[in-house]
Design an enzyme around this catalytic site. Structure first.
Site, mmCIF file in Angstrom:
data_model
loop_
_atom_site.group_PDB
_atom_site.id
_atom_site.type_symbol
_atom_site.label_atom_id
_atom_site.label_comp_id
_atom_site.label_asym_id
_atom_site.label_seq_id
_atom_site.Cartn_x
_atom_site.Cartn_y
_atom_site.Cartn_z
ATOM 1 N N LYS A 35 -7.075 0.534 18.257
ATOM 2 C CA LYS A 35 -6.527 1.046 17.000
ATOM 3 C C LYS A 35 -6.469 2.574 17.043
ATOM 4 O O LYS A 35 -5.477 3.194 16.625
ATOM 5 C CB LYS A 35 -7.456 0.601 15.868
ATOM 6 C CG LYS A 35 -6.855 0.639 14.495
ATOM 7 C CD LYS A 35 -7.945 0.392 13.473
ATOM 8 C CE LYS A 35 -7.645 -0.676 12.499
ATOM 9 N NZ LYS A 35 -8.698 -0.863 11.493
ATOM 10 N N THR A 86 -15.791 -4.873 3.574
ATOM 11 C CA THR A 86 -16.856 -5.653 2.928
ATOM 12 C C THR A 86 -16.264 -7.014 2.581
ATOM 13 O O THR A 86 -15.980 -7.283 1.418
ATOM 14 C CB THR A 86 -17.375 -4.966 1.645
ATOM 15 O OG1 THR A 86 -16.248 -4.684 0.804
ATOM 16 C CG2 THR A 86 -18.102 -3.693 1.937
ATOM 17 N N THR A 122 -15.728 -1.054 -1.458
ATOM 18 C CA THR A 122 -16.199 -1.663 -2.709
ATOM 19 C C THR A 122 -17.505 -2.387 -2.420
ATOM 20 O O THR A 122 -17.535 -3.354 -1.664
ATOM 21 C CB THR A 122 -15.149 -2.657 -3.231
ATOM 22 O OG1 THR A 122 -13.939 -1.931 -3.387
ATOM 23 C CG2 THR A 122 -15.555 -3.256 -4.563
ATOM 24 N N LEU A 153 -6.934 2.571 -5.181
ATOM 25 C CA LEU A 153 -5.595 2.573 -4.585
ATOM 26 C C LEU A 153 -4.975 1.182 -4.621
ATOM 27 O O LEU A 153 -5.636 0.210 -4.261
ATOM 28 C CB LEU A 153 -5.678 3.019 -3.116
ATOM 29 C CG LEU A 153 -6.379 4.335 -2.796
ATOM 30 C CD1 LEU A 153 -6.409 4.560 -1.288
ATOM 31 C CD2 LEU A 153 -5.669 5.485 -3.496
ATOM 32 N N ARG A 154 -3.712 1.123 -5.034
ATOM 33 C CA ARG A 154 -2.993 -0.141 -4.938
ATOM 34 C C ARG A 154 -2.210 -0.162 -3.640
ATOM 35 O O ARG A 154 -1.603 0.849 -3.270
ATOM 36 C CB ARG A 154 -1.989 -0.282 -6.089
ATOM 37 C CG ARG A 154 -2.606 -0.590 -7.430
ATOM 38 C CD ARG A 154 -1.591 -0.355 -8.526
ATOM 39 N NE ARG A 154 -1.110 1.026 -8.496
ATOM 40 C CZ ARG A 154 0.010 1.448 -9.084
ATOM 41 N NH1 ARG A 154 0.769 0.606 -9.737
ATOM 42 N NH2 ARG A 154 0.365 2.711 -9.023
ATOM 43 N N PHE A 253 0.169 -3.805 -16.257
ATOM 44 C CA PHE A 253 -0.541 -5.029 -15.866
ATOM 45 C C PHE A 253 -0.392 -6.141 -16.901
ATOM 46 O O PHE A 253 -1.307 -6.914 -17.140
ATOM 47 C CB PHE A 253 -2.006 -4.730 -15.512
ATOM 48 C CG PHE A 253 -2.118 -4.206 -14.103
ATOM 49 C CD1 PHE A 253 -1.605 -2.955 -13.783
ATOM 50 C CD2 PHE A 253 -2.664 -4.959 -13.088
ATOM 51 C CE1 PHE A 253 -1.632 -2.469 -12.480
ATOM 52 C CE2 PHE A 253 -2.697 -4.493 -11.779
ATOM 53 C CZ PHE A 253 -2.183 -3.244 -11.477
ATOM 54 N N GLY A 257 3.398 -13.781 -14.041
ATOM 55 C CA GLY A 257 3.910 -14.178 -12.733
ATOM 56 C C GLY A 257 3.049 -15.246 -12.120
ATOM 57 O O GLY A 257 2.343 -15.973 -12.832
ATOM 58 N N CYS A 264 -8.408 -7.478 -3.413
ATOM 59 C CA CYS A 264 -9.424 -6.990 -4.359
ATOM 60 C C CYS A 264 -9.723 -7.925 -5.519
ATOM 61 O O CYS A 264 -10.871 -8.325 -5.706
ATOM 62 C CB CYS A 264 -8.990 -5.635 -4.913
ATOM 63 S SG CYS A 264 -9.181 -4.316 -3.726
ATOM 64 N N ARG A 331 -3.412 -11.773 2.005
ATOM 65 C CA ARG A 331 -4.719 -12.212 1.503
ATOM 66 C C ARG A 331 -4.618 -12.748 0.067
ATOM 67 O O ARG A 331 -4.109 -12.078 -0.816
ATOM 68 C CB ARG A 331 -5.737 -11.071 1.579
ATOM 69 C CG ARG A 331 -6.295 -10.931 2.990
ATOM 70 C CD ARG A 331 -7.229 -9.773 3.100
ATOM 71 N NE ARG A 331 -6.519 -8.499 3.063
ATOM 72 C CZ ARG A 331 -7.128 -7.322 3.133
ATOM 73 N NH1 ARG A 331 -8.433 -7.258 3.236
ATOM 74 N NH2 ARG A 331 -6.420 -6.210 3.099
#
Ligand code: UDX
Length: 436
Positions: A35, A86, A122, A153-154, A253, A257, A264, A331
């Site tokens: 990486k 995590t 987190t 962060l999104r 938000f 949907g 997260c 995910r």
């Protein structure tokens, strides 16, 4: 400032590179040497619009260095961010902190000068205390401070979210020493208007979980109201507008949907309820949100079946399979539940995703990836608009289908009924009158 980010996953890479873009010297550390080599050549391991250019620019300017030499990176830095993964623990209800504690042990051996150790990953309530205990085993208290500085962060919006956050949260039990250093680090961002909040370390840890649980609740709330709207001939967007303009509620938000997903919300809501039950507190509301969200994919599947009437051998096309737009992240995407359920009912699923083929569906013979959205649309009995990519927002379905019958189930409400004048196209959406 000399900064080191340990872990070049999503949070570490984005934050590390953007701190270098603010003029700091940043080491981005990862034990994955492949990486690191790739990053040095400008090859980015994640999909994040705009990131590549910033990586290359700062690497060429010498402000960001990618390295596997964790010891040297720590020793050369004043501020050390822990940004390792995590993942959910084996039972899925709490966070696995092995990586975080391993890093804490390595930092402990490299405290050659006073350093601020910051958790960006987190981490559950009380993790900062545990990191501190590890460092105290072989170091004097005066040589370090452990701080919690959660990220908000999104994915897909991370660059904007880093540069223009609503707030920067600093959790410290030694604010006198830590505050001026953190203020200096975040000055370019605070000067643009972000609120700078200093709270106790445990409070900062909980803020992150509480924020995500609240946002997950907001989405789940509007999704449940959407279910009611469908049965009562009301448009959920009118409700979102009507309640969202109340500043006590806020308009963001509130998009109904599919089930919320991503790295997260599902993980953090579960970890929060686990932490609470460890403290003998039952978070009834958050538990209900988790349950409601988990049942949403079967609700959507049953609607798809209802639209199809006889699902066997029907071809269902999916536009987008990731958990949301502008990311390649699968995910906890609702497609991972809906598609296998449709296969079980005998459907064939064709999908297109702007970020390419997904190995998640390799095990299913009746799931096929197409490189082109039009091909998927052309061949479908029912088209499911699963993800809200811009490129799906203005499709000429009439032209693509060439007057063939097509049913569309728009899970993101990208279109409206009035868009479809051609009677051969039957349109269904979320939280609007649903008549099959
Ligand atoms: C989230 C948080 O927003 C971010 O602050 C945190 O640090 C990490 O988790 P992310 O998972 O990248 O970010 O995506 P986000 O945009 O928050 O969306 C999460 C899920 O909620 C997605 O499945 C999305 O489709 C869904 N969502 C979001 C809705 O269904 N409706 C909405 O109105 C907003």
């Amino acid at each position: 400032m000399n900064i080191c980010f340990i872990g070049t996953g999503y949070v570490g890479l984005v934050s590390g590179v953007l701190f270098s873009d603010l003029g700091n010297n940043v080491y981005c550390v990862d034990k994955d040497s492949e990486k690191i080599k790739n990053l040095e050549q400008g090859i980015i391991p994640i999909y994040e619009p705009g990131l590549e250019e910033i990586v290359i620019r700062n690497f060429e300017a010498g402000r960001v260095k990618f390295t596997s030499d964790i010891n040297q990176a720590i020793r050369s830095s004043d501020v050390v961010f822990i940004a390792v993964g995590t993942p959910s623990s084996k039972d899925g209800s709490s966070a696995d902190l092995t990586g975080v504690f391993n890093v804490a042990n390595i930092i402990s051996k490299n405290l050659n000068s006073y350093k601020i150790i910051i958790t960006k990953s987190t981490v559950p309530l009380g993790t900062g205390d545990k990191i501190e205990a590890i460092l105290l085993k072989s170091n004097n208290r005066k040589k370090f401070d452990v701080v919690s500085n959660p990220e908000f962060l999104r994915e897909g919006e991370a660059i904007r979210d880093f540069r223009y956050p609503d707030r920067v949260v600093i959790g410290t039990n030694n604010s006198k020493k830590v505050t001026p250093i953190m203020e200096k680090l975040y000055a370019p961002i605070i000067n643009k208007g972000a609120k700078f909040l200093i709270v106790k370390r445990r409070a900062a840890e909980l803020i992150k979980y509480a924020a995500n649980a609240f946002l997950a609740t907001k989405i789940t709330f509007i999704n449940e109201i959407a279910n009611l709207c469908e049965q009562t001939g009301i448009n959920v967007e009118d409700i979102a507008l009507g309640i969202g303009t109340d500043t006590r509620i806020g308009s963001r938000f509130l998009r109904a949907g599919p089930a919320y997903g991503g790295s997260c919300f599902p993980k953090d809501t579960k970890a929060l309820t686990r932490t609470a039950s460890n403290h003998k507190v039952h978070l009834q509301l958050v538990n209900a949100v988790i349950k409601s969200n988990e049942s949403r994919s079967s609700l959507i599947t049953s609607k798809i079946i209802k639209i199809l009437k006889k699902p066997k051998k029907k071809i269902v096309g999916f536009l987008g399979v990731t958990f949301k737009a502008n990311t390649d992240d699968m995910r906890d995407s609702s497609s991972l539940k809906i598609i296998p359920a449709l296969i079980k009912k005998g459907c064939v699923v064709n999908y297109y995703d702007p970020t390419g083929n997904k190995t998640n569906f390799d095990a299913y013979k009746s799931v096929h990836f197409y490189k082109n959205a039009n091909e998927v649309i052309k061949n479908s009995d029912l088209l499911v608009i699963h993800t809200e990519w811009d490129e799906f927002k203005n499709m000429n379905f009439d032209k693509i289908t060439k007057n063939k019958n097509l049913k569309i189930f728009d899970l993101r409400n990208l279109y409206e009924d009035k868009y479809f004048s051609n009677k051969k196209i039957k349109y269904y959406s979320i939280g609007r009158p649903f008549n099959v």
